[in-house]
Design a protein around this motif. Structure first.
Motif, mmCIF file in Angstrom:
data_model
loop_
_atom_site.group_PDB
_atom_site.id
_atom_site.type_symbol
_atom_site.label_atom_id
_atom_site.label_comp_id
_atom_site.label_asym_id
_atom_site.label_seq_id
_atom_site.Cartn_x
_atom_site.Cartn_y
_atom_site.Cartn_z
ATOM 1 N N GLY A 103 11.770 -2.738 14.904
ATOM 2 C CA GLY A 103 11.640 -3.590 13.735
ATOM 3 C C GLY A 103 10.236 -3.784 13.204
ATOM 4 O O GLY A 103 10.058 -4.249 12.073
ATOM 5 N N GLU A 104 9.205 -3.461 13.986
ATOM 6 C CA GLU A 104 7.833 -3.560 13.477
ATOM 7 C C GLU A 104 7.512 -2.354 12.578
ATOM 8 O O GLU A 104 8.223 -1.352 12.568
ATOM 9 N N TRP A 105 6.439 -2.521 11.831
ATOM 10 C CA TRP A 105 5.982 -1.461 10.940
ATOM 11 C C TRP A 105 4.585 -1.023 11.375
ATOM 12 O O TRP A 105 3.807 -1.831 11.886
ATOM 13 N N TYR A 106 4.256 0.274 11.154
ATOM 14 C CA TYR A 106 2.897 0.733 11.418
ATOM 15 C C TYR A 106 2.322 1.399 10.165
ATOM 16 O O TYR A 106 3.047 1.988 9.361
ATOM 17 N N LEU A 107 1.014 1.279 10.043
ATOM 18 C CA LEU A 107 0.305 1.771 8.862
ATOM 19 C C LEU A 107 -0.071 3.238 9.018
ATOM 20 O O LEU A 107 -0.566 3.658 10.062
ATOM 21 N N HIS A 108 0.138 4.009 7.953
ATOM 22 C CA HIS A 108 -0.336 5.402 7.901
ATOM 23 C C HIS A 108 -0.741 5.697 6.456
ATOM 24 O O HIS A 108 0.094 5.842 5.584
ATOM 25 N N LEU A 109 -2.014 5.779 6.212
ATOM 26 C CA LEU A 109 -2.473 6.071 4.853
ATOM 27 C C LEU A 109 -2.136 7.495 4.436
ATOM 28 O O LEU A 109 -2.176 7.817 3.252
ATOM 29 N N PHE A 110 -1.793 8.321 5.405
ATOM 30 C CA PHE A 110 -1.412 9.701 5.099
ATOM 31 C C PHE A 110 0.052 9.892 5.500
ATOM 32 O O PHE A 110 0.885 9.071 5.142
ATOM 33 N N TRP A 127 0.831 -1.203 0.000
ATOM 34 C CA TRP A 127 0.000 0.000 0.000
ATOM 35 C C TRP A 127 0.870 1.259 0.000
ATOM 36 O O TRP A 127 1.947 1.292 0.590
ATOM 37 N N GLU A 128 0.345 2.297 -0.660
ATOM 38 C CA GLU A 128 1.038 3.582 -0.712
ATOM 39 C C GLU A 128 0.272 4.626 0.081
ATOM 40 O O GLU A 128 -0.951 4.570 0.198
ATOM 41 N N SER A 129 1.010 5.585 0.602
ATOM 42 C CA SER A 129 0.403 6.706 1.301
ATOM 43 C C SER A 129 -0.312 7.627 0.307
ATOM 44 O O SER A 129 0.137 7.796 -0.835
ATOM 45 N N ILE A 130 -1.404 8.220 0.753
ATOM 46 C CA ILE A 130 -2.098 9.221 -0.055
ATOM 47 C C ILE A 130 -1.165 10.381 -0.375
ATOM 48 O O ILE A 130 -1.275 11.015 -1.425
ATOM 49 N N PHE A 131 -0.236 10.662 0.518
ATOM 50 C CA PHE A 131 0.698 11.767 0.324
ATOM 51 C C PHE A 131 1.963 11.346 -0.429
ATOM 52 O O PHE A 131 2.890 12.130 -0.580
ATOM 53 N N GLY A 132 1.997 10.093 -0.880
ATOM 54 C CA GLY A 132 3.157 9.616 -1.618
ATOM 55 C C GLY A 132 4.076 8.756 -0.767
ATOM 56 O O GLY A 132 4.172 8.923 0.449
#
Length: 549
Positions: A173-180, A158-163
């Motif tokens: 080491g974990e990742w978190y989601l941010h659509l923006f 997935w890609e961010s709305i802001f690029g």
């Protein structure tokens, strides 16, 4: 030159039942509306001081963009505390005074609510980072291990709305989601604590007296099970019209049904308005079923070119989609995320809602004025964005060093030129910021804006401000305007729209040439000079006229 009658007295009571079904709602972007303390940034005191202007303009309600405590990574849409006011805007006492003053003037107050994501400075997220993998707080967001041999790749594509990627890796080491932006981690709405928290936030502001909420990214709260990859799918992002696993999932509707129960507990018909980008108008209608939200923004209309065929199609489609669910259609031409329509219509059609060139200023203003009269003639609720009543264009030549839109700095995603519609509005013909405040303005205003100020336009019968004042006064005085769920289309030449609503007729000439039509009755208002000769009327190019039949 505008043609109008003396504005009739306001006759519609904003406290009446169903007030929201035909309300005209004015969006205030607080940092750019009025500066009450002279620091160069708009604030709640500035808004409070200018409430009489909005009352005189003739709107029914004021929608305030976010003013919550925030690091301002995305102009307040990254909220650190949903129950506190950011000091740059004032305090809870200022908010209380603003709400009380607005109600005393007969104005309703709608506040922005940002439930899709918080700030990374929100206490929940800060604790989630501190406590590490397996923390109960991490379950309130979307934390995942990465892919690859050592988890070095994001959990999905997935890609961010802001690029850029929609995932950021933490030190553990974990990742978190941010659509923006990375500073805006997405909540996990499958977690009951998130739902409980937002029901509490709703009650906090309803108890403060607000009349409703504009729900930011209302379509984004639920993500598809398993957060599946998009694969080769072309991600069309926020303003697209395709199906995405992170947008418009059916699970969002259970959330809004629970919210509606809370809203209905309070007196005075408190409402919620969805910012929901969906593939179709029919999908948008799902958000405004009788037991869910009250309104949803009509982005299909906002993106429609100044073209009679396209406008008629989207008007019919919008009304047809809302009618089965009993919700009013909404109409909007500008907001804080898109190019102002005075600039959009100054450029060739097909460039979308983010335009980087000034275009033909005179053409854009002429079309914008005409488009506004057409919009205000339609059944349902209309939204105005601050400064459009002054005919303000986008500022398309801001230097890079003054820009603050986060999508500009990420150089991808949305075009990154939203600062152009966020420049502080002018109130007076002189002063350090044309009356915005004594301390200048946080984005530079063009020198040409003195002539567009409230002071310069007030009392000028040909001004855009007086056109708006007259149009809103006529709309208030004529019960058929705003009401209902249908229009009657009358025969018209190519490129011209003629619609009837009871004893009212609206004519919109979207062509580049004048057209001769019947004089339908008494000319109430026109966006430029209409010549009437007996039973005939010449309507100029890019002009809308209102008639009392």
């Amino acid at each position: 030159m505008t043609q109008h009658l003396t504005a009739p007295a306001h006759t519609r009571d904003s406290t009446r039942p169903g007030w929201w079904r035909d309300a005209v709602i004015y969006q205030v972007y607080p940092r750019s509306f009025a500066d009450g303390n002279g620091d160069g940034m708009g604030d709640l005191k500035g808004v409070r001081d200018r409430l009489p202007y909005l009352k005189d303009l003739g709107v029914d309600a004021v929608w305030l963009s976010p003013f919550y405590a925030s690091p301002q990574a995305d102009a307040g849409y990254d909220v650190a505390d949903y129950r506190a006011i950011d000091p740059m805007f004032g305090s809870l006492l200022d908010a209380d005074a603003l709400i009380r003053d607005a109600h005393a003037l007969g104005l309703r107050i709608i506040v922005d609510l940002v439930p899709n994501h918080s700030s990374d400075r929100h206490e929940w997220f800060k604790r989630a980072l501190r406590e590490g993998p397996g923390s109960p707080l991490r379950a309130r967001y979307h934390f995942r291990p990465g892919k690859g041999k050592n988890g070095e790749l994001p959990p999905n594509d997935w890609e961010s709305i802001f690029g850029g990627p929609a995932w950021t890796r933490t030190e553990d080491g974990e990742w978190y989601l941010h659509l923006f932006a990375p500073e805006q981690p997405d909540f996990n709405w499958e977690h009951p604590a998130v739902a409980d928290e937002f029901r509490s936030i709703l009650r906090f502001w309803l108890d403060m007296g607000v009349d409703g909420f504009r729900v930011d990214v209302a379509h984004g709260l639920i993500k598809a099970d398993g957060l599946p990859d998009l694969g080769g799918h072309d991600q069309l992002k926020l303003l697209g019209n395709d199906v995405m696993p992170f947008f418009d999932q059916d699970g969002v509707h259970a959330i809004y049904r629970s919210w509606r129960k809370i809203l209905d507990e309070y007196p005075g018909e408190r409402i919620a308005v969805a910012e929901a980008w969906t593939p179709t108008v029919e999908r948008t209608a799902n958000y405004v079923r009788p037991d869910e939200l009250h309104q949803a923004f009509n982005f299909q209309y906002l993106g429609t070119a100044w073209d009679a065929v396209e406008l008629r199609a989207v008007i019919d489609l919008s009304l047809d989609a809302m009618r089965p669910v009993g919700a009013p259609a909404t109409w909007v031409l500008s907001n804080h995320d898109v190019t102002r329509h005075a600039t959009r219509f100054a450029n060739p059609a097909g460039l979308g809602t983010q335009i980087r060139t000034a275009g033909d200023r005179e053409l854009g203003l002429r079309r914008a004025r005409a488009a506004t009269l057409l919009m205000l003639a339609l059944p349902g609720s209309a939204y105005l964005y601050q400064g459009e009543e002054l005919g303000l264009p986008d500022v398309t030549d801001l230097p890079d060093e003054v820009r603050q839109d986060p999508s500009f700095f990420r150089a991808a995603g949305q075009d990154g030129f939203r600062d152009g519609c966020r420049v502080p509005i002018p109130w007076t013909v002189d002063g350090p910021s044309y009356g915005f405040g004594s301390g200048g303005s946080w984005l530079p205003q063009p020198d040409s804006w003195a002539a567009l100020s409230v002071e310069a336009q007030t009392g000028d019968p040909g001004s855009t401000l007086e056109l708006y004042r007259s149009a809103l006064a006529v709309r208030r005085a004529r019960p058929e305007l705003g009401a209902g769920d249908a229009v009657e289309w009358l025969d018209a030449p190519d490129g011209v729209l003629v619609l009837r609503r009871g004893g009212f007729v609206c004519v919109a000439n979207t062509t580049s040439e004048p057209v001769t039509l019947p004089a339908y009755g008494q000319l109430l208002l026109a966006s430029s000079t209409v010549r009437v000769d007996g039973d005939a009327a010449e309507v100029p190019a890019d002009t809308t006229a209102w008639w009392a039949v």
